[in-house]
Structure formats: structure tokens, C-alpha cells
Design an enzyme around this catalytic site. Structure first.
Site, short mmCIF file in Angstrom:
data_model
loop_
_atom_site.label_atom_id
_atom_site.label_comp_id
_atom_site.label_asym_id
_atom_site.label_seq_id
_atom_site.Cartn_x
_atom_site.Cartn_y
_atom_site.Cartn_z
N LYS A 34 5.62 -2.98 -18.60
CA LYS A 34 4.62 -1.61 -18.98
C LYS A 34 4.47 -1.35 -17.23
O LYS A 34 4.76 -2.14 -16.34
CB LYS A 34 3.46 -1.95 -19.38
CG LYS A 34 2.60 -3.05 -18.76
CD LYS A 34 1.35 -3.60 -19.74
CE LYS A 34 0.48 -4.89 -19.13
NZ LYS A 34 -0.31 -4.48 -18.09
N TYR A 289 -5.75 9.37 13.94
CA TYR A 289 -7.15 9.74 13.74
C TYR A 289 -7.95 8.96 14.18
O TYR A 289 -8.17 7.86 14.00
CB TYR A 289 -7.25 10.14 12.23
CG TYR A 289 -6.39 11.43 11.57
CD1 TYR A 289 -6.60 12.56 12.15
CD2 TYR A 289 -5.15 11.15 10.91
CE1 TYR A 289 -5.89 13.62 11.45
CE2 TYR A 289 -4.66 12.14 10.30
CZ TYR A 289 -4.88 13.19 10.58
OH TYR A 289 -4.17 14.40 10.14
#
Length: 393
Positions: A34, A289
Site C-alpha cells: 500500500k 535563505y
């Protein structure tokens, strides 16, 4: 391509066999694929697991099940053959899914009368009986019929149905990785009561299953479910998931003893990229940043074309998780903040780094467990979050 994932078919096969050995040959193995095989690619992994000996595969939903059925060589909508690999839809179904469940030869997990009503109509329309696995809630409060009146209603409906039959009974433990957990003992008591109700309803399931990868590693739950299955005249089944892909949660609890599974697993997935560019910076230069990194001396940096949009977590930034990648056999630390599409690494002490050099983002020298530590999460989430093309090696 800016990054790619290599899947080792041989490692996947070896892990499946290691899980079978650890559980015991008497257990039926349901290989859980899954969530796109925990991020490894369900369509790619399903045929490998079938060749390794998996007769059952576990998917999340009907759409995933239909795609896996097609990957195994059955055209969409083709009737299920007796020799076909079985596919269990583990995360429930909506009533409108019933027709697709029957059409694609999937085996649903059910726990409500509404599930049964929808499936009975679809089975009648197709003119064939449909098997399903009844899930019992024993403490997760997610899926499953509560032991008592709720479960009794489901069992009674199944017992009287002409078109449906109970092929399996299952539950899921909330603390399988904690040896001797009181919650597991309580869950076992509830599940034993549920199996008594199944027998009283004169249902004869072929399979009884509880255990995941952690339960296989811990061991005692496997012994218990085998006893319960035998008493019901059924076969015990086990549902390994993360172990198939080379990882397991560490066992906890006062009586925890590492089992035979963890030591025999090998990672299946390697995530790679290439250096986009190389530059020199001087002492005092800032990177990324927020200028969160300031060079204390001259440095050589490599730019990678991946970032958090690809699944390389922002938590790997320097000063936060202090992540790294592997390049030419050396560990290259992340410098500054990981941004959306780009990451900078320190290659000052790694010889021969040039544009185009191959970099391992996750693989030998930097595992999913390492990524999980940086991000304060688990390997499952890391593996499921990688966005890159897959290739089978």
C-alpha cells in the site's frame, strides 16, 4: 532528470524471504504494498514479490488494487483466475467501490453492514460469490467492528448471505513494537472474544491475521495468533510491510529482545541526483535563505537540484537536522536551509567533485532512518514522501 530512485529487486526478494523465515513457514505471507509500496512503486514491486513467493498482496484502496492487478498481467476488468495473486484492499471501501472490487477480483476488508449490502449487490450482479476479510477493532479506533453487538451484526449478515463469505478475520495492534505491552494483551483478549463469536456464527474463515513487521520481530504475538488460528481451524497469516523495504522500528519495552528479522534486512531503495554546479566561497559568506549559515573559512560547495518539494526535508538544513548526502564515498553536509528545489552541500574535503557527479541522497551511508532523525519522524514517512522516477535494478 533531476533525481531518480533505484529499486533493488534482489533486496526486495531477500527481505520477503527473511520475513517468511522469521515468521515461520507455517504462516501465509501477505506482502503489504500500500501507499505505492511505501514509496517504492507498487506496480514495479508487485511482480517481484509474486516471483519471490507472495500469494497475497495488500493495497490501500480499490484504485491501487486495480493498478496492481494490471501490473501483474491482468487487463483491467478481466475476471480473476484461480491461480491469480490475491489482492487485499486494506483501508476499507466506500459503497460505490463494490462493483470495482468484484470486477478486478479484489478482496475487501469490511466491518459494517453497509459494506456487505453494497458487496452483495455487486456479487449478485456478477453472478459469483465474493470473499472478504472482517476487521475487528481491538484498540486502534480506526477501522473494524467493535467486539459485541456491532461485530455480531456483521457476522450474522455474512452467515445468511448467499453471495458473500468470510475468508479471513483480522485486527491491527497499536503497540506491536512494544514487547509485553498491556495494550497488546488487551487487544489479544478482545480478538480472542471476536474469534469465539466467529465460531459461534458457524463461519469458517481460511485465514486469521494480526501481525505486521514489528510483530514478526517481537515474536510472541506470532506464537499467539498461530494458536488462535489453529483453534479456529484456520491458517495464520502475517502482513509484513516496512520490513520488505529494508527497515523496521526498534523494539521497546522491558522484555524487548531484538529478533532475527532486523539483522537480515537490506534497504531496497536508493535515491540519487547529480551535482548541478560547484562554487568556491570565502570566509564570512552566507548560504541560503535567511543567511543561517556563515562560512568560517574558505569552502567549496556543490549545488543539488532537489529540495523539500522532492521529499528532501527542510529539516535536513544545517543547524536543524544537520543532514548530509554521500558523494565519492564521503559525507557531504547540508549547508544552509534546504529550499523548495535546491540544496547546497559542503564538498570542501571531498576530492574530484565536478558538475554532473552522482550524489546519493538516500542509500549507502545515508539511510531512511537518518532522514527520519533529521525530521523527527519515522522511516515510513520519509520513504513515502520521495518524488522521483523509479527504475528497477
Amino acid at each position: 532528470m533531476k533525481s531518480w530512485v533505484e529499486i533493488s529487486g534482489s533486496a526486495l526478494t531477500d527481505n520477503f524471504r527473511a520475513a517468511q523465515t522469521a515468521a515461520g513457514e507455517e504462516f501465509e505471507m501477505l506482502a503489504v504494498i500500500k501507499a505505492d509500496a511505501y514509496g517504492h512503486g507498487a506496480r514495479m514491486c508487485a511482480p517481484v514479490l509474486r516471483e519471490a513467493g507472495a500469494r497475497w498482496l495488500g493495497v490501500a484502496d480499490v484504485e491501487e488494487g486495480a493498478a496492481v492487478r494490471e501490473a501483474l498481467g491482468a487487463p483491467l476488468g478481466a475476471p480473476l483466475q484461480e491461480s491469480s495473486t490475491r489482492i487485499l484492499v486494506m483501508c476499507g471501501m466506500e459503497p460505490h467501490d463494490a462493483g470495482a472490487v468484484v470486477a478486478h477480483g479484489l478482496t475487501p476488508v469490511v466491518w459494517t453492514a453497509e459494506h456487505l449490502t453494497a458487496l452483495e449487490e455487486a456479487a449478485r450482479a456478477a453472478g459469483r460469490r465474493v470473499g472478504m476479510h472482517v476487521e475487528v477493532d481491538t484498540g486502534m479506533a480506526r477501522q473494524g467492528a467493535a467486539v459485541g453487538a456491532e461485530l455480531q451484526r456483521v457476522l450474522a449478515r455474512l452467515a445468511e448471505s448467499r453471495w458473500l463469505f468470510c475468508e479471513g478475520v483480522m485486527t491491527h495492534l497499536c503497540c506491536a513494537e512494544v514487547a509485553g505491552a498491556a495494550t497488546t494483551t488487551a487487544s489479544q483478549r478482545l480478538f480472542a472474544e471476536a474469534l469465539e463469536a466467529v465460531a459461534a456464527a458457524e463461519l469458517r474463515p481460511e485465514f486469521v491475521h494480526v501481525g505486521n513487521s514489528s510483530a514478526v520481530e517481537e515474536g510472541s504475538t506470532m506464537q499467539w495468533v498461530r494458536q488462535q488460528a489453529t483453534a479456529l481451524g484456520a491458517r495464520a497469516m502475517v502482513r509484513p510491510g516496512i520490513a520488505l523495504y529494508g527497515y523496521s522500528l526498534p523494539l521497546a519495552g522491558a522484555s524487548a529482545v531484538e529478533g532475527t528479522l532486523r539483522a537480515n534486512l537490506q534497504p531496497v531503495l536508493t535515491w540519487k541526483t547529480r551535482v548541478l554546479g560547484v562554487r568556491e566561497i570565502a570566509a564570512g559568506a552566507t548560504v541560503g535563505y535567511g543567511a543561517t549559515f556563515v562560512a568560517e573559512g574558505a569552502m567549496r560547495l556543490a549545488l543539488l537540484p532537489v529540495g523539500y518539494s522532492d521529499g528532501f526535508r527542510r529539516a535536513a538544513s544545517s543547524g536543524v537536522g544537520n543532514g548530509w548526502a554521500m558523494l565519492n564515498g564521503g559525507r557531504a553536509a547540508v549547508v544552509g536551509r534546504v529550499s523548495m528545489n535546491l540544496t547546497v552541500i559542503d564538498v570542501t574535503d571531498i576530492e574530484g567533485v565536478q558538475e554532473g557527479a552522482e550524489v546519493v541522497l538516500l542509500g549507502k551511508g545515508v539511510s531512511a532512518d537518518d532522514h527520519a532523525r533529521w525530521a523527527a519522524t519515522i522511516s515510513y514517512e520519509v520513504l513515502c514522501g520521495i518524488r522521483a522516477p523509479r527504475v528497477l535494478r
